[in-house]
Design an enzyme around this catalytic site. Structure first.
Site, PDB file in Angstrom:
ATOM      1  CG  LEU A  15      -2.045  -1.030   1.213  1.00 28.82           C
ATOM      2  CD1 LEU A  15      -2.874  -0.923   2.485  1.00 28.82           C
ATOM      3  CD2 LEU A  15      -2.945  -0.858  -0.004  1.00 28.82           C
ATOM      4  N   GLY A  16       2.149   1.081   0.197  1.00 29.47           N
ATOM      5  CA  GLY A  16       3.046   2.237   0.150  1.00 29.47           C
ATOM      6  C   GLY A  16       3.345   2.833   1.514  1.00 29.47           C
ATOM      7  CG  ASP A  71       9.927   0.798   2.176  1.00 28.62           C
ATOM      8  OD1 ASP A  71       9.489   1.363   1.157  1.00 28.62           O
ATOM      9  OD2 ASP A  71       9.326  -0.131   2.745  1.00 28.62           O
ATOM     10  CB  THR A 191     -10.571   0.338   6.848  1.00 25.87           C
ATOM     11  OG1 THR A 191      -9.916   0.471   5.593  1.00 25.87           O
ATOM     12  CG2 THR A 191     -10.060   1.386   7.800  1.00 25.87           C
ATOM     13  CE  LYS A 223     -20.228   2.003   6.431  1.00 25.31           C
ATOM     14  NZ  LYS A 223     -20.660   1.686   5.069  1.00 25.31           N
ATOM     15  CB  CYS A 380      27.866  -2.502 -10.784  1.00 25.95           C
ATOM     16  SG  CYS A 380      28.827  -3.321  -9.521  1.00 25.95           S
ATOM     17  CG  HIS A 514      25.156   0.064  -7.649  1.00 23.52           C
ATOM     18  ND1 HIS A 514      24.337  -0.556  -8.565  1.00 23.52           N
ATOM     19  CD2 HIS A 514      26.033  -0.877  -7.234  1.00 23.52           C
ATOM     20  CE1 HIS A 514      24.691  -1.826  -8.688  1.00 23.52           C
ATOM     21  NE2 HIS A 514      25.724  -2.048  -7.892  1.00 23.52           N
ATOM     22  CD  GLU A 516      21.972   2.158  -9.298  1.00 21.51           C
ATOM     23  OE1 GLU A 516      22.949   2.791  -9.745  1.00 21.51           O
ATOM     24  OE2 GLU A 516      21.945   0.911  -9.233  1.00 21.51           O
TER      25      GLU A 516
END
Ligand code: GLN
Length: 542
Positions: A15-16, A71, A191, A223, A380, A514, A516
């Protein structure tokens, strides 16, 4: 006084939560607060370095050489704050720490248990080295109510409210409101169920973030508020967005940062979102577009190349360009398919990778870009493939290869210890267990004055992050130089080639690190910016 914000997730995964934690961090930062963002991962691996990218996506590497969850890359990209080894932990590492202590006899006479020993270890991680920041945002990986491994984390953050008080802790729970097309409605039951799950572990969320694909009306909000026992203004809607970089702006529009400040009784200036607005504005309105081929092993599995994808988004914005990445499975590239597969692409990138699968395709892609003067960016393994291409096709060393793929007559790429016996490898490897037996983390690099990379970086001293075991074999350096290879970046002791470029080619740059990992939306990486620019130029030539 440090305050702790805990971000949990319910209903389903993906869901992030990471983006939510990172966006929240960015908003608090723009309000003038200092912070750290930490991730607790439930799995039993000690770090994600030993997991397949198919299972866990990209392995992100921190400055201090830790292999971490992707993350942490989001946290860095959204806040510009370098993550470090004290910002990431897994259940495996927590258990290992406790069990090692038990073996040392630290708990003699006691029964070692999940509560309090494991939970104490979790709390120690959350609280460590945090005195100097206003906020610690802790993302709890996994899904509450689904993952068994998550329970000690949930219990630990429950205890922390008692330990620290309500005015120093805040619980944010991210859930999902599915849209049922046949009913034409967003459903709130999952939920409600998820909040009950959390409540059964003793945690009442203070704020709910609800991911939805549709607009949500006040009635649904009421609700949710009623059934989840949450103030209506603490139900925050997180709609699907075209770009993750819109999330901080959406959260602010929903007054999330305001609510957090109110909860903690903090007054602060309004966040300065000027730069974010500028970035997302340009992102939505590109003037040009360009297609870049990425020749990888996990084509089609975007999480495996998360930072790379993001780096292209950042570099595209600077160039007012939409960068379309054409993912090509390296195993599909043969001398026959090459031309068709690469048709219509304006730049070619070979990213990092491990193992033998697809290497011949990557070598062919390097050769194609080199001979046709198409911009080429090797990262790389992508550098190592170019060295093999040049050795085979320009130096006539037909069996040139990397010793990663087995013994060969001309190991133009090899483990340093295999060809350099002077002990210089020692200080390059920071970690020795299986997950970290690589050259990991940030290392300085000196650029050749007058080289292409020196002008791209606008300087000659840089630092970039590494994650690899093999290096270019400098025994072949002179011969490669004869073939037009410029060793334009070397380790400061002059022993390890870090960057090569081709003097005779418009844009052929390959790097051992790397780049990035360090690209950020508000601070894009110069190599990506320059590569997109070169590809754009090339697109106008053909
Ligand atoms: N497999 C190569 C090495 O270990 C390249 C690693 C990478 O691309 N990250 O050196």
């Amino acid at each position: 006084m440090t305050r702790y914000i805990f971000v949990t997730g319910g209903v389903l995964s993906s869901l992030g939560k990471g983006i939510a934690a990172a966006s929240l961090g960015s908003l608090l930062q723009q309000r003038g607060f200092s912070l750290k963002i930490r991730k607790l991962d439930p799995y039993l691996n000690c770090d994600p370095g030993t997991m397949s990218p198919y299972q866990h996506g990209e392995v992100y590497v921190t400055e201090d050489g830790i292999e971490a969850d992707l993350d942490l890359g989001h946290y860095e990209r959204f806040t510009g704050i370098h993550a470090s080894r004290s910002d990431t932990i897994t259940s495996g590492r927590i258990y290992l720490n406790v069990i090692e202590r038990e073996r040392r006899g630290d708990y003699l006479g006691t029964t070692v248990q999940v509560v309090p020993h494991i939970t104490d270890e979790v709390k120690k991680f959350i609280l460590a080295e945090s005195e100097d920041v206003d906020f610690v945002i802790c993302e709890i990986g996994g899904t509450v109510g689904a993952d068994i491994e998550i329970l000690p984390f949930v219990e630990a953050i429950r205890q922390l409210r008692n330990d620290l008080g309500r005015d120093r802790t805040l619980y944010i729970h991210l859930t999902y409101l599915p849209y049922i097309a046949t009913a034409g409605e967003l459903k709130t039951k999952p939920t409600q169920r998820s909040v009950k799950d959390l409540l059964s572990h003793g945690i009442q969320p203070d704020i709910l973030l609800c991911r939805t694909s549709e607009d949500i009306g006040d009635e649904e909000k009421r609700k949710i508020s009623l059934f989840c026992n949450i103030a209506p203004d603490a139900v925050i809607i997180a709609p699907d967005v075209a770009s993750i970089y819109e999330v901080p702006l959406n959260f602010h529009a929903e007054a999330l940062d305001d609510k957090i400040c109110k909860h903690f009784g903090l007054s602060s200036k309004d966040p300065d979102l000027h730069a974010w607005k500028g970035f997302t504005g340009k992102l939505q309105n590109p003037t040009f577009d360009v297609t870049i081929a990425v020749i990888g092993k996990y084509a089609g599995f975007l999480d495996a190349y998360k930072s790379l994808n993001e780096a292209f988004i950042h570099a595209g914005v600077v160039n007012h360009t939409q960068v379309n990445l054409k993912w090509i499975n390296a195993e599909e590239i043969t001398p026959h398919s090459l031309e068709t597969l690469l048709e219509g692409t304006h730049g070619i990138l070979v990213p990092g990778g491990f193992g033998e699968r697809g290497i011949e395709g990557k070598i062919l892609a390097s050769q194609f870009a080199r001979e046709r003067e198409i911009p080429y960016f090797g990262i790389c393994l992508g550098l190592q493939m170019s060295i093999i291409d040049i050795a085979r096709h320009c130096l006539g060393l037909k069996d040139a290869s990397s010793s990663e793929f087995g013994p060969c007559r001309h190991p133009v790429v090899g483990l340093m210890t295999e060809w350099n016996k002077d002990g210089t490898l020692e200080h390059r490897t920071k970690n020795t267990d299986m997950g970290g037996s690589m050259r990991l983390g940030a290392y300085p690099c000196t650029l050749l004055p007058g080289s292409k990379v020196a002008s791209i970086y606008n300087g000659t001293e840089i630092s970039e992050r590494h994650r690899h075991r093999y290096e270019i074999n400098t025994t072949y350096k002179n011969d490669l130089e004869q073939a037009g290879v410029v060793f334009s970046g070397m380790s400061p002791d002059g022993k390890l080639p870090e960057i090569i470029e081709l003097a005779y080619h418009p844009w052929f740059i390959a790097v051992q690190f790397h780049p990035e990992y360090k690209s950020q939306p508000l601070n894009p990486h110069p190599l990506f910016v320059s590569f997109v620019e070169a590809s754009l130029k090339h697109s106008r030539l053909i």
